[in-house]
Design an enzyme around this catalytic site. Structure first.
Site, PDB file in Angstrom:
ATOM      1  N   CYS A   9       0.791 -25.440 -13.391  1.00  0.00           N
ATOM      2  CA  CYS A   9       0.427 -26.280 -14.533  1.00  0.00           C
ATOM      3  C   CYS A   9       0.732 -25.494 -15.784  1.00  0.00           C
ATOM      4  O   CYS A   9       0.218 -24.405 -15.966  1.00  0.00           O
ATOM      5  CB  CYS A   9      -1.066 -26.587 -14.513  1.00  0.00           C
ATOM      6  SG  CYS A   9      -1.470 -27.794 -13.279  1.00  0.00           S
ATOM      7  N   ASN A  37      -0.017 -19.434  -1.228  1.00  0.00           N
ATOM      8  CA  ASN A  37      -1.108 -20.164  -1.860  1.00  0.00           C
ATOM      9  C   ASN A  37      -0.887 -21.680  -1.896  1.00  0.00           C
ATOM     10  O   ASN A  37      -1.828 -22.455  -1.889  1.00  0.00           O
ATOM     11  CB  ASN A  37      -1.329 -19.659  -3.292  1.00  0.00           C
ATOM     12  CG  ASN A  37      -0.043 -19.497  -4.062  1.00  0.00           C
ATOM     13  OD1 ASN A  37       0.869 -18.806  -3.615  1.00  0.00           O
ATOM     14  ND2 ASN A  37       0.065 -20.137  -5.199  1.00  0.00           N
ATOM     15  N   THR A  42     -12.859   1.183 -18.378  1.00  0.00           N
ATOM     16  CA  THR A  42     -14.208   1.176 -17.807  1.00  0.00           C
ATOM     17  C   THR A  42     -14.313   0.097 -16.737  1.00  0.00           C
ATOM     18  O   THR A  42     -13.918  -1.039 -16.951  1.00  0.00           O
ATOM     19  CB  THR A  42     -15.242   0.913 -18.935  1.00  0.00           C
ATOM     20  OG1 THR A  42     -15.057   1.928 -19.929  1.00  0.00           O
ATOM     21  CG2 THR A  42     -16.668   0.950 -18.410  1.00  0.00           C
ATOM     22  N   ALA A  51     -11.090 -11.117  -5.964  1.00  0.00           N
ATOM     23  CA  ALA A  51     -12.414 -11.485  -5.446  1.00  0.00           C
ATOM     24  C   ALA A  51     -12.688 -12.986  -5.505  1.00  0.00           C
ATOM     25  O   ALA A  51     -13.370 -13.527  -4.633  1.00  0.00           O
ATOM     26  CB  ALA A  51     -13.491 -10.744  -6.242  1.00  0.00           C
ATOM     27  N   HIS A  52     -12.144 -13.663  -6.528  1.00  0.00           N
ATOM     28  CA  HIS A  52     -12.542 -15.081  -6.679  1.00  0.00           C
ATOM     29  C   HIS A  52     -11.896 -15.993  -5.640  1.00  0.00           C
ATOM     30  O   HIS A  52     -12.207 -17.177  -5.568  1.00  0.00           O
ATOM     31  CB  HIS A  52     -12.275 -15.591  -8.102  1.00  0.00           C
ATOM     32  CG  HIS A  52     -10.837 -15.825  -8.447  1.00  0.00           C
ATOM     33  ND1 HIS A  52     -10.319 -17.094  -8.595  1.00  0.00           N
ATOM     34  CD2 HIS A  52      -9.818 -14.982  -8.703  1.00  0.00           C
ATOM     35  CE1 HIS A  52      -9.042 -17.019  -8.934  1.00  0.00           C
ATOM     36  NE2 HIS A  52      -8.706 -15.743  -9.005  1.00  0.00           N
TER      37      HIS A  52
END
Ligand code: PLP
Length: 392
Positions: free
Chosen positions: A330, A158, A242, A205-206
């Protein structure tokens, strides 16, 4: 492409998170509104929600060429990595064992393994990486022992974008009968991911234009896993709770969006990334590109602006309207030197002056030009100030 995401700020932090694409938003809205049922309920409202979860699973499985029941929905990559590492390490009846990984992993993997080391009696071999961040595969071969339970290496980093040699790593693990988990969070949608190489892999997903707080773990069929949460039989008794129906529907739509025109888009992003580097290198003689000799993600540029401090640079960039990130974690507003760059053996002053720019689908050539100008202006200003302090 829709331009609903264009703003006056220059967003160059796509590895931190991406904007939600219109397709994902549209896929989510019905499940935030009309179709609100619980997918575990047997009635019609529940069945509508269940159908959305099933459709999303089928769609994602098809994109990744795996079986639908090999995907376990989670709250994101941190949970997926925790489940992958803790769940695979913990499936043995005997406590303890041996794990192999590298210090350049994201903290979601790093801290899970450190937990096993400190609290669960595991021994860990941390593989060396080259100065360009590539795992030492010879050391991997030498490190595997009869009691090795798991190898965990990320597909793409990343902070630096470095792509690890997963086919080689996978071959070694397969030959020696050791399970392999890979954090594929930054790879998906950017490079092709091959799940036949691994036993488990984590996604969020983000990072590919979907909503935050949702992701999945791929777990090869037939492989048992020790759950890390308890309280229900969801996800074939592997992850209770859920399901986040709207987010799951959005994630599948986002995956389709991210994969559309992937190769052409990566070429475009590589040109933007290289153009930004050219502009920085021309104007800032003390700039050094990190991991430059490694295969890297097309969208990621990690540079050290020697003599300056990452935190100061990020604040100054922010004031100029440029959102970037340091390669560092951070922690409550302060920036610490990047553990990834330090693990690569770079000197502390290089790790402390690192800035990561990561471009994405909405980055334009004009933004890159403006960001390049902003870096030049900031460096000139900060250098003058730093030397004034030095004199004083
Ligand atoms: N792994 C990698 C490589 C990441 O880049 C991130 C997020 O930055 C994570 C794991 C954790 O993702 P999340 O915060 O969405 O759980």
């Amino acid at each position: 492409m829709s331009n609903t995401h264009q703003t006056t700020m220059i967003y160059l932090d796509y590895n931190a998170t991406t904007p939600l694409c219109d397709e994902a938003r549209a896929a989510m809205l019905p499940y935030l509104d009309k179709f609100f049922g619980n997918p575990s309920s047997v009635h019609a409202a529940g069945r509508e929600a269940r159908a959305a979860v099933d459709n999303a699973r089928d769609k994602l499985a098809a994109f990744l060429r795996v079986k639908p029941n090999e995907l376990i929905f989670t709250s994101g990559a941190t949970e997926s990595c925790n489940l992958g590492v803790l769940g695979l390490a913990g499936r043995h009846p005997r406590r303890g064992g041996h794990i192999i990984s590298t210090k350049t992993e994201h903290h979601a993997v790093l801290h899970s393994i450190e937990h096993l080391e400190k609290r669960e009696g595991f021994e860990v071999t941390w593989l060396k990486v080259s100065r360009d961040g590539i795992v030492d595969v010879d050391q991997l071969t030498e490190s595997i022992r009869p009691e090795t339970r798991l190898v965990s290496t990320m597909a793409a980093n990343n902070e630096t974008g470095v792509i690890q040699p997963l086919p080689e790593i996978s071959q070694i693990c397969r030959e020696r009968g050791v399970l392999l988990h890979s954090d594929m969070v930054q790879a998906f949608g950017k490079v092709s991911v091959d799940l036949s190489l691994v036993d488990a892999a984590s996604f969020a997903a983000h990072k590919f234009y979907g909503p935050k707080g949702v992701g999945f773990l791929f777990l090869r069929s037939g492989l048992s896993i020790q759950p890390i949460m308890f309280g229900g039989a969801h996800e074939n008794e592997r992850r209770p709770g859920t399901e986040n129906v709207a987010a799951i529907a959005g994630m599948a739509a986002a995956a389709e969006f991210a994969l559309r025109d992937r190769a052409a888009e990566q070429d475009r992003q590589a040109r933007l990334r290289d153009e930004l580097w050219t502009r920085i290198a021309e104007n800032v003689p003390d700039a050094k590109q990190n991991a430059v000799r490694a295969p890297r993600l097309a969208n990621t540029l990690n540079v050290s602006l020697l003599g300056l401090d990452s935190e100061m640079l990020l604040i100054a960039l922010d004031l100029e309207g440029v959102c970037a990130s340091s390669g560092s974690a951070c922690m409550v507003g302060s920036v610490v030197a990047s553990h990834v760059l330090l693990a690569m053996g770079l000197p502390i002053e290089r790790a402390r002056s690192a800035v990561r720019f990561s471009v994405g689908k909405w980055t334009t050539a004009e933004e890159i030009e403006r960001a390049g100008d902003a870096v030049q202006k900031i460096v000139e200003r900060l250098k003058t100030r730093t030397s004034a302090y030095a004199v004083a």
